[in-house]
Write a protein that holds these residues in place. Structure first.
Motif, mmCIF file in Angstrom:
data_model
loop_
_atom_site.group_PDB
_atom_site.id
_atom_site.type_symbol
_atom_site.label_atom_id
_atom_site.label_comp_id
_atom_site.label_asym_id
_atom_site.label_seq_id
_atom_site.Cartn_x
_atom_site.Cartn_y
_atom_site.Cartn_z
ATOM 1 N N PRO A 1 0.828 -1.209 0.000
ATOM 2 C CA PRO A 1 0.000 0.000 0.000
ATOM 3 C C PRO A 1 0.861 1.256 0.000
ATOM 4 C CG PRO A 1 0.143 -0.870 2.204
ATOM 5 C CD PRO A 1 0.853 -1.858 1.314
ATOM 6 N N PRO A 2 0.332 2.357 -0.511
ATOM 7 C CA PRO A 2 1.048 3.639 -0.381
ATOM 8 C C PRO A 2 1.036 4.085 1.072
ATOM 9 C CG PRO A 2 -1.144 3.981 -1.279
ATOM 10 C CD PRO A 2 -0.943 2.497 -1.215
ATOM 11 N N PRO A 3 1.930 5.009 1.441
ATOM 12 C CA PRO A 3 1.913 5.525 2.828
ATOM 13 C C PRO A 3 0.532 6.064 3.171
ATOM 14 C CG PRO A 3 3.861 6.271 1.674
ATOM 15 C CD PRO A 3 2.994 5.632 0.642
ATOM 16 N N TYR A 4 0.062 5.768 4.386
ATOM 17 C CA TYR A 4 -1.287 6.199 4.728
ATOM 18 C C TYR A 4 -1.349 7.709 4.883
ATOM 19 C CZ TYR A 4 0.563 5.568 9.522
ATOM 20 O OH TYR A 4 1.325 5.584 10.670
ATOM 21 N N HIS A 5 -2.500 8.230 4.514
ATOM 22 C CA HIS A 5 -2.733 9.659 4.571
ATOM 23 C C HIS A 5 -4.201 9.870 4.897
ATOM 24 C CE1 HIS A 5 -3.784 8.431 0.476
ATOM 25 N NE2 HIS A 5 -4.688 9.382 0.523
ATOM 26 N N ARG B 1 5.576 7.971 27.972
ATOM 27 C CA ARG B 1 5.889 7.383 26.679
ATOM 28 C C ARG B 1 5.459 8.350 25.593
ATOM 29 N NH1 ARG B 1 1.041 5.467 24.466
ATOM 30 N NH2 ARG B 1 -0.609 5.138 25.988
ATOM 31 N N HIS B 2 6.045 8.178 24.438
ATOM 32 C CA HIS B 2 5.685 8.996 23.298
ATOM 33 C C HIS B 2 4.459 8.412 22.601
ATOM 34 C CE1 HIS B 2 9.132 11.677 23.321
ATOM 35 N NE2 HIS B 2 9.874 10.632 23.651
ATOM 36 N N GLU B 3 3.608 9.273 22.194
ATOM 37 C CA GLU B 3 2.463 8.849 21.394
ATOM 38 C C GLU B 3 2.543 9.532 20.041
ATOM 39 O OE1 GLU B 3 -1.906 10.024 21.987
ATOM 40 O OE2 GLU B 3 -1.724 8.060 22.935
ATOM 41 N N GLY B 4 2.334 8.781 18.970
ATOM 42 C CA GLY B 4 2.507 9.301 17.629
ATOM 43 C C GLY B 4 1.349 10.164 17.177
ATOM 44 N N SER C 1 -9.249 -3.417 1.551
ATOM 45 C CA SER C 1 -7.900 -3.967 1.624
ATOM 46 C C SER C 1 -6.884 -2.887 1.989
ATOM 47 C CB SER C 1 -7.536 -4.609 0.284
ATOM 48 O OG SER C 1 -6.238 -5.159 0.325
ATOM 49 N N ARG C 2 -7.016 -1.699 1.398
ATOM 50 C CA ARG C 2 -6.069 -0.618 1.703
ATOM 51 C C ARG C 2 -6.270 -0.091 3.123
ATOM 52 N NH1 ARG C 2 -4.617 3.744 -2.729
ATOM 53 N NH2 ARG C 2 -3.794 1.775 -3.538
ATOM 54 N N LEU C 3 -7.515 0.099 3.522
ATOM 55 C CA LEU C 3 -7.767 0.566 4.879
ATOM 56 C C LEU C 3 -7.238 -0.424 5.906
ATOM 57 C CD1 LEU C 3 -11.397 1.973 4.431
ATOM 58 C CD2 LEU C 3 -9.300 3.306 4.791
ATOM 59 N N THR C 4 -7.378 -1.718 5.610
ATOM 60 C CA THR C 4 -6.837 -2.739 6.509
ATOM 61 C C THR C 4 -5.327 -2.608 6.626
ATOM 62 O OG1 THR C 4 -8.631 -4.283 5.968
ATOM 63 C CG2 THR C 4 -6.602 -5.219 6.868
ATOM 64 N N ALA C 5 -4.645 -2.425 5.496
ATOM 65 C CA ALA C 5 -3.191 -2.286 5.521
ATOM 66 C C ALA C 5 -2.771 -1.044 6.298
ATOM 67 C CB ALA C 5 -2.664 -2.231 4.086
ATOM 68 N N TRP C 6 -3.512 0.062 6.145
ATOM 69 C CA TRP C 6 -3.168 1.290 6.863
ATOM 70 C C TRP C 6 -3.368 1.131 8.363
ATOM 71 C CZ3 TRP C 6 -5.773 5.417 3.178
ATOM 72 C CH2 TRP C 6 -4.924 5.631 2.084
ATOM 73 N N ILE C 7 -4.428 0.438 8.764
ATOM 74 C CA ILE C 7 -4.667 0.220 10.196
ATOM 75 C C ILE C 7 -3.536 -0.598 10.809
ATOM 76 C CG2 ILE C 7 -6.147 -1.033 11.806
ATOM 77 C CD1 ILE C 7 -8.531 -0.109 10.096
ATOM 78 N N ILE C 8 -3.103 -1.631 10.106
ATOM 79 C CA ILE C 8 -2.001 -2.453 10.610
ATOM 80 C C ILE C 8 -0.726 -1.629 10.726
ATOM 81 C CG2 ILE C 8 -0.547 -4.443 10.080
ATOM 82 C CD1 ILE C 8 -2.977 -5.704 8.702
ATOM 83 N N GLU D 1 -0.977 0.938 13.624
ATOM 84 C CA GLU D 1 -0.833 0.251 14.909
ATOM 85 C C GLU D 1 0.637 -0.072 15.173
ATOM 86 O OE1 GLU D 1 -2.302 -0.857 18.412
ATOM 87 O OE2 GLU D 1 -3.657 -0.264 16.783
ATOM 88 N N ALA D 2 1.340 -0.526 14.129
ATOM 89 C CA ALA D 2 2.763 -0.842 14.294
ATOM 90 C C ALA D 2 3.582 0.401 14.592
ATOM 91 C CB ALA D 2 3.280 -1.526 13.035
ATOM 92 N N ASN D 3 3.170 1.559 14.067
ATOM 93 C CA ASN D 3 3.902 2.815 14.281
ATOM 94 C C ASN D 3 3.517 3.512 15.582
ATOM 95 O OD1 ASN D 3 5.246 2.487 11.852
ATOM 96 N ND2 ASN D 3 3.724 3.652 10.687
ATOM 97 N N GLY D 4 2.524 2.994 16.294
ATOM 98 C CA GLY D 4 2.103 3.630 17.536
ATOM 99 C C GLY D 4 1.234 4.851 17.332
#
Length: 296
Positions: A170-174, A224-227, A247-254, A257-260
């Motif tokens: 996916p492209p970077p989420y925006h 802690r830092h929050e993004g 599918s794209r929204l799912t990838a962005w959510i994952i 979440e990984a980026n905090g």
């Protein structure tokens, strides 16, 4: 829960059992023709052993309890696993059980001890998103001799949630960017100082080294830092079809979440507020999995 009673269990000889039965019949015919006492004895011993093997195969399933447990969600295309507990209440150990779901590979259960339970994880291939109902379960055994096969079927009330398949690259989420930059919130990552103890503080937060030196209860303050915070909006992807958007929204959510990062999800007719963590991730992915709009 399903209990395997006598009217749910079927028994038939295996190929080897059929050959064994044919041998016993031929020995009996020979004994009748030649009136041989030892041949009669041998034939009746073979028949008795065959009958005992059939009965033991049947009893290996009788009154076995099947309990469907909660299945963990998976992504479309992955293999779902339905956990089923085989409970043996007050009976001798059940051995050599094969458990499978319709059209799927079988799972082998070596033993279910007396007054105990064993969990079998039954795989099912997934294709689309949404709720996946548990197919018909089959359990069978050839214990103890392999001469007879006993089997039964059960329909258990269980289902597994299948998330949309995340987009591979996916492209970077925006979207609509919320709280700019990073901010600090209370957490467990960075030491920020000490404060006086207040009733209700967790014992693990107490600074015991300082207590030993100062004889005063002090409590650690951590931060802690929050993004960033983001809004993932269905309407911001008009160029994609329904499944491609999901599918794209799912990838962005994952990824968020990984980026905090904190994130919200806006779908036609509903919006999930900003948040993060396993519960928020599941709520968002469940909303995508159960989305029923058929047009972009």
């Amino acid at each position: 829960m399903v209990t395997l009673r006598h009217n749910r269990i079927y028994v038939l000889p295996t190929m080897f059992g059929a050959l064994y039965a044919a041998t016993a019949v031929l020995v009996l015919i020979g004994a009748i023709n030649y009136q041989l006492s030892l041949a009669y004895l041998f034939a009746f011993v073979l028949i008795g052993l065959g009958h005992a093997a059939l009965l033991q195969s049947y009893r290996n399933l009788l009154k076995l309890e099947l309990h469907a447990l909660v299945a963990e969600p998976v992504f479309a295309g992955d293999t779902a696993h339905f956990p089923v507990a085989l409970a043996n209440t007050g009976k001798p150990p059940r051995r050599a059980l094969s458990v499978s779901l319709h059209g799927q590979p079988a799972s082998w259960v070596e033993s279910v001890p007396r007054d105990d339970a064993t969990i079998a994880r039954l795989p099912v291939a997934t294709t689309g998103r949404g709720w996946l109902g548990m197919p018909t379960l089959r359990i069978d055994t050839t214990y103890p001799s392999g001469w007879c096969k006993a089997w039964s079927y059960a329909n258990l009330d269980a289902r597994c949630l299948v998330y949309p398949r995340p987009e591979d690259d996916p492209p970077p989420y925006h979207g609509q960017h919320g709280d700019q930059g990073q901010r600090r919130v209370h957490g467990d990552d960075d030491f920020a100082g000490l404060r006086n103890y207040v009733p209700g503080d967790m014992p693990r937060q107490i600074a015991w080294k300082q207590f030993a030196r100062l004889d005063t209860l002090l409590v650690r303050q951590d931060e802690r830092h929050e993004g960033h915070a983001w809004l993932f909006d269905w309407h911001a992807l008009p160029e994609l079809g329904t499944e491609a958007r999901l599918s794209r929204l799912t990838a962005w959510i994952i990824a968020a979440e990984a980026n905090g990062d904190r994130y919200a999800l806006a779908l036609p007719g509903s919006t999930l507020p900003r948040g993060n963590g396993p519960a928020h991730r599941h709520a968002c992915l469940q909303a995508l999995a159960l989305f029923d709009r058929m047009t972009p």
